[in-house]
Design an enzyme around this catalytic site. Structure first.
Site, PDB file in Angstrom:
ATOM      1  N   LYS A   1       0.840  -1.197   0.000  1.00 30.71           N
ATOM      2  CA  LYS A   1       0.000   0.000   0.000  1.00 30.71           C
ATOM      3  C   LYS A   1       0.879   1.252   0.000  1.00 30.71           C
ATOM      4  O   LYS A   1       0.613   2.221  -0.732  1.00 30.71           O
ATOM      5  CB  LYS A   1      -0.882  -0.028   1.251  1.00 30.71           C
ATOM      6  CG  LYS A   1      -2.100   0.809   1.175  1.00 30.71           C
ATOM      7  CD  LYS A   1      -2.996   0.465   2.362  1.00 30.71           C
ATOM      8  CE  LYS A   1      -4.201   1.349   2.393  1.00 30.71           C
ATOM      9  NZ  LYS A   1      -4.905   1.235   3.676  1.00 30.71           N
TER      10      LYS A   1
ATOM     11  N   CYS B   1     -19.481   2.402  10.353  1.00 29.67           N
ATOM     12  CA  CYS B   1     -19.530   3.115  11.646  1.00 29.67           C
ATOM     13  C   CYS B   1     -20.822   2.915  12.428  1.00 29.67           C
ATOM     14  O   CYS B   1     -20.780   2.481  13.584  1.00 29.67           O
ATOM     15  CB  CYS B   1     -19.319   4.605  11.420  1.00 29.67           C
ATOM     16  SG  CYS B   1     -17.681   4.991  10.823  1.00 29.67           S
TER      17      CYS B   1
HETATM   18  C1  UDX Z   1     -21.198   7.974   9.359  1.00 27.68           C
HETATM   19  C2  UDX Z   1     -21.330   9.359  10.018  1.00 27.68           C
HETATM   20  O1  UDX Z   1     -22.200  10.175   9.218  1.00 27.68           O
HETATM   21  C3  UDX Z   1     -19.970  10.008  10.171  1.00 27.68           C
HETATM   22  O2  UDX Z   1     -20.109  11.243  10.848  1.00 27.68           O
HETATM   23  C4  UDX Z   1     -19.085   9.056  10.988  1.00 27.68           C
HETATM   24  O3  UDX Z   1     -17.808   9.584  11.161  1.00 27.68           O
HETATM   25  C5  UDX Z   1     -18.994   7.697  10.321  1.00 27.68           C
HETATM   26  O4  UDX Z   1     -20.322   7.181  10.140  1.00 27.68           O
HETATM   27  P1  UDX Z   1     -20.851   7.022   6.906  1.00 27.68           P
HETATM   28  O5  UDX Z   1     -20.698   5.672   7.535  1.00 27.68           O
HETATM   29  O6  UDX Z   1     -19.908   7.411   5.814  1.00 27.68           O
HETATM   30  O7  UDX Z   1     -20.696   8.166   8.036  1.00 27.68           O
HETATM   31  O8  UDX Z   1     -22.342   7.102   6.364  1.00 27.68           O
HETATM   32  P2  UDX Z   1     -23.607   8.086   6.332  1.00 27.68           P
HETATM   33  O9  UDX Z   1     -23.570   8.924   5.118  1.00 27.68           O
HETATM   34  O10 UDX Z   1     -23.820   8.770   7.624  1.00 27.68           O
HETATM   35  O11 UDX Z   1     -24.762   6.973   6.113  1.00 27.68           O
HETATM   36  C6  UDX Z   1     -24.919   5.869   7.003  1.00 27.68           C
HETATM   37  C7  UDX Z   1     -26.076   4.988   6.583  1.00 27.68           C
HETATM   38  O12 UDX Z   1     -27.311   5.676   6.728  1.00 27.68           O
HETATM   39  C8  UDX Z   1     -26.029   4.529   5.126  1.00 27.68           C
HETATM   40  O13 UDX Z   1     -26.433   3.189   5.050  1.00 27.68           O
HETATM   41  C9  UDX Z   1     -27.004   5.463   4.427  1.00 27.68           C
HETATM   42  O14 UDX Z   1     -27.561   4.929   3.254  1.00 27.68           O
HETATM   43  C10 UDX Z   1     -28.046   5.636   5.512  1.00 27.68           C
HETATM   44  N1  UDX Z   1     -28.812   6.887   5.366  1.00 27.68           N
HETATM   45  C11 UDX Z   1     -28.178   8.101   5.544  1.00 27.68           C
HETATM   46  C12 UDX Z   1     -30.163   6.854   5.068  1.00 27.68           C
HETATM   47  O15 UDX Z   1     -30.754   5.765   4.911  1.00 27.68           O
HETATM   48  N2  UDX Z   1     -30.853   8.029   4.973  1.00 27.68           N
HETATM   49  C13 UDX Z   1     -30.263   9.245   5.154  1.00 27.68           C
HETATM   50  O16 UDX Z   1     -30.959  10.258   5.076  1.00 27.68           O
HETATM   51  C14 UDX Z   1     -28.875   9.280   5.442  1.00 27.68           C
END
Ligand code: UDX
Length: 434
Positions: A39, A268
């Site tokens: 990497k 997360c």
């Molecule tokens: C998340 C947090 O937002 C971020 O602050 C943290 O540091 C890591 O976890 P991420 O895992 O990249 O980030 O995803 P995010 O965009 O928050 O979406 C999480 C899940 O929720 C996804 O499965 C997404 O599809 C779902 N989601 C999100 C919805 O179903 N509806 C929404 O309105 C937003």
């Protein structure tokens, strides 16, 4: 800008690489360390293995300006640094057979401890070690203990980066949280972020660590709430889009994270909510609300499966699954709702033909991968949308009707053109409309 700082970043996953590349972009001198030599070699020539908007450009810029370097040796990477960022994975603990058991809520801190031990051997006196990995409350102490250095301060600075928008989330954060027992060290870290002008909360390490879990648990709660309101809308004949528009205009609620879907996932939310339930239980508090949030998410996967089962016999059906990533804009399938739903369909005897524009491989499952959306729909009785990629919004409905063996759509992201589908004779189900 003040004089550039010398920054080492340990771990080049999406958090570490984003942190390193963004600090180099802000003018600092950055060395990224990773134990994976392949990497490091790839990154040293600008080959970025992560699908993250804008990141490859920043890595290239850092390499060209000489402000960003990659090394495999921790000693070489950290010995001159004023700040050492720990960005190593903190996955769910595995059981004796090596299977990850996120439902237990335990976090595997071995990579963090080992990185801290190694940093402790080489870091110079007076440096600040900043932990960015999401860790159970009390881990700043664990890092300090593993380093065994009384002349180095440990600061907790949780990240709130979303995959797919990690670069802009880093450069323009909503807030910066710094947990430290040494206020001077906290202020030095705060200065690295001052250009963003984001509100900065300086607190103790346990509070900073808790705030990360609290933020993710709140968002997961909001999403489970949205999905359960969608279920209510279906039951009583209301329209979830309008209900959520009413909610979103209330400033106290806000319109972000208010889109219903197949359930939430990713690297997360599931891990962190399970960990918070566990941490609370270990401290004597039964977090029944958050257990309910997790249960509602599992129910949501089943509700999607039931929508498919309402129109076909799963034991004989071929299902075209559009989307595998846990959300659009990423190739990440970790804890993806798509995989949870696919596993349930496969267990019921269905054949699953899937297509995702960013995912070319899924291991350990019987999902058949197709080259594009139309190939996935070939001979299928149900088209099931689980990831909200733009290209699924504009599929040629006539072409879909031509290749499918029955005309059923389950749109778990509410993104398809329902009217066009109905005009072509499709049965259309989505989330939150009767
Ligand atoms: C998340 C947090 O937002 C971020 O602050 C943290 O540091 C890591 O976890 P991420 O895992 O990249 O980030 O995803 P995010 O965009 O928050 O979406 C999480 C899940 O929720 C996804 O499965 C997404 O599809 C779902 N989601 C999100 C919805 O179903 N509806 C929404 O309105 C937003």
């Amino acid at each position: 800008m003040d004089a550039p700082a010398k920054i080492a970043v340990v771990g080049t996953g999406y958090v570490g690489l984003t942190t390193g590349a963004c600090f180099a972009h802000l003018g600092h001198q950055v060395v990224c360390v990773d134990i994976d030599i392949d990497k490091v070699q790839r990154l040293s020539v600008g080959d970025v293995p992560i699908f993250e908007a804008g990141l490859a450009e920043l890595v290239e810029e850092g390499l060209n300006t000489g402000r960003l370097a990659f090394v495999a040796n921790t000693g070489v990477g950290v010995r001159d640094a004023d700040f050492v960022y720990l960005c190593v994975p903190t996955p769910p603990s595995t059981d004796r057979e090596g299977n990850a058991d996120s439902s237990a809520g335990l976090v595997d801190l071995r990579a963090l401890e080992s990185a801290a031990r190694e940093v402790g051997l080489h870091v110079r006196a007076g440096a600040v070690v900043v932990n960015k990995s999401t860790v159970p409350v009390g881990s700043a102490r664990l890092v300090a203990k593993a380093m065994g250095r009384s002349d180095v301060t440990v600061v907790s600075n949780p990240e709130f980066l979303r995959e797919g928008s990690a670069v802009s989330d880093f450069l323009f954060p909503d807030r910066v949280v710094i947990g430290a027992t040494d206020r001077g060290a906290a202020q030095r870290v705060a200065k690295l972020h001052q250009r963003s002008a984001a509100p900065t909360i300086i607190t103790d390490p346990a509070t900073a660590e808790t705030s990360k879990y609290a933020a993710n648990a709140f968002l997961a709660t909001k999403l489970s709430f949205v999905n359960t309101i969608a279920a209510v809308c279906e039951a009583v004949g209301a329209n979830v889009a309008d209900v959520l528009s009413v909610l979103g205009h209330d400033k106290r609620i806000g319109s972000e994270c208010l889109t219903p879907g197949p359930g939430w996932g990713g690297s997360c939310f599931p891990k962190d909510t399970q960990a918070l339930v566990r941490m609370a239980a270990d401290a004597g508090y039964d977090y029944s609300l958050l257990r309910g949030v997790l249960a509602a998410n599992d129910e949501q996967f089943n509700r999607v499966v039931n929508k498919v089962a309402a129109v076909v016999d799963l034991a004989r059906a071929t299902i075209a699954m559009l989307g595998l990533a846990f959300k659009a804009g990423t190739d990440d399938t970790r804890n993806s709702p798509a995989l949870a739903i696919a596993e349930r369909l496969l267990a019921a005897g269905a054949r699953v033909q899937a297509y995702d524009p960013a995912v070319t491989r899924v291991e350990g499952t019987n999902i058949a991968l197709a080259r594009d959306a139309y190939a996935a729909c070939e001979g299928a009785e149900v088209l099931l949308v689980v990831t909200e990629w733009d290209e699924f919004k504009t599929l040629d409905v006539a072409q879909l009707a031509g290749v499918m063996s029955a005309l059923n759509v389950v749109d778990a992201r509410n993104i398809m053109d329902a009217e066009a589908l109905l005009r072509h004779g499709f049965d259309y189900q989505c989330i939150g409309r009767g």
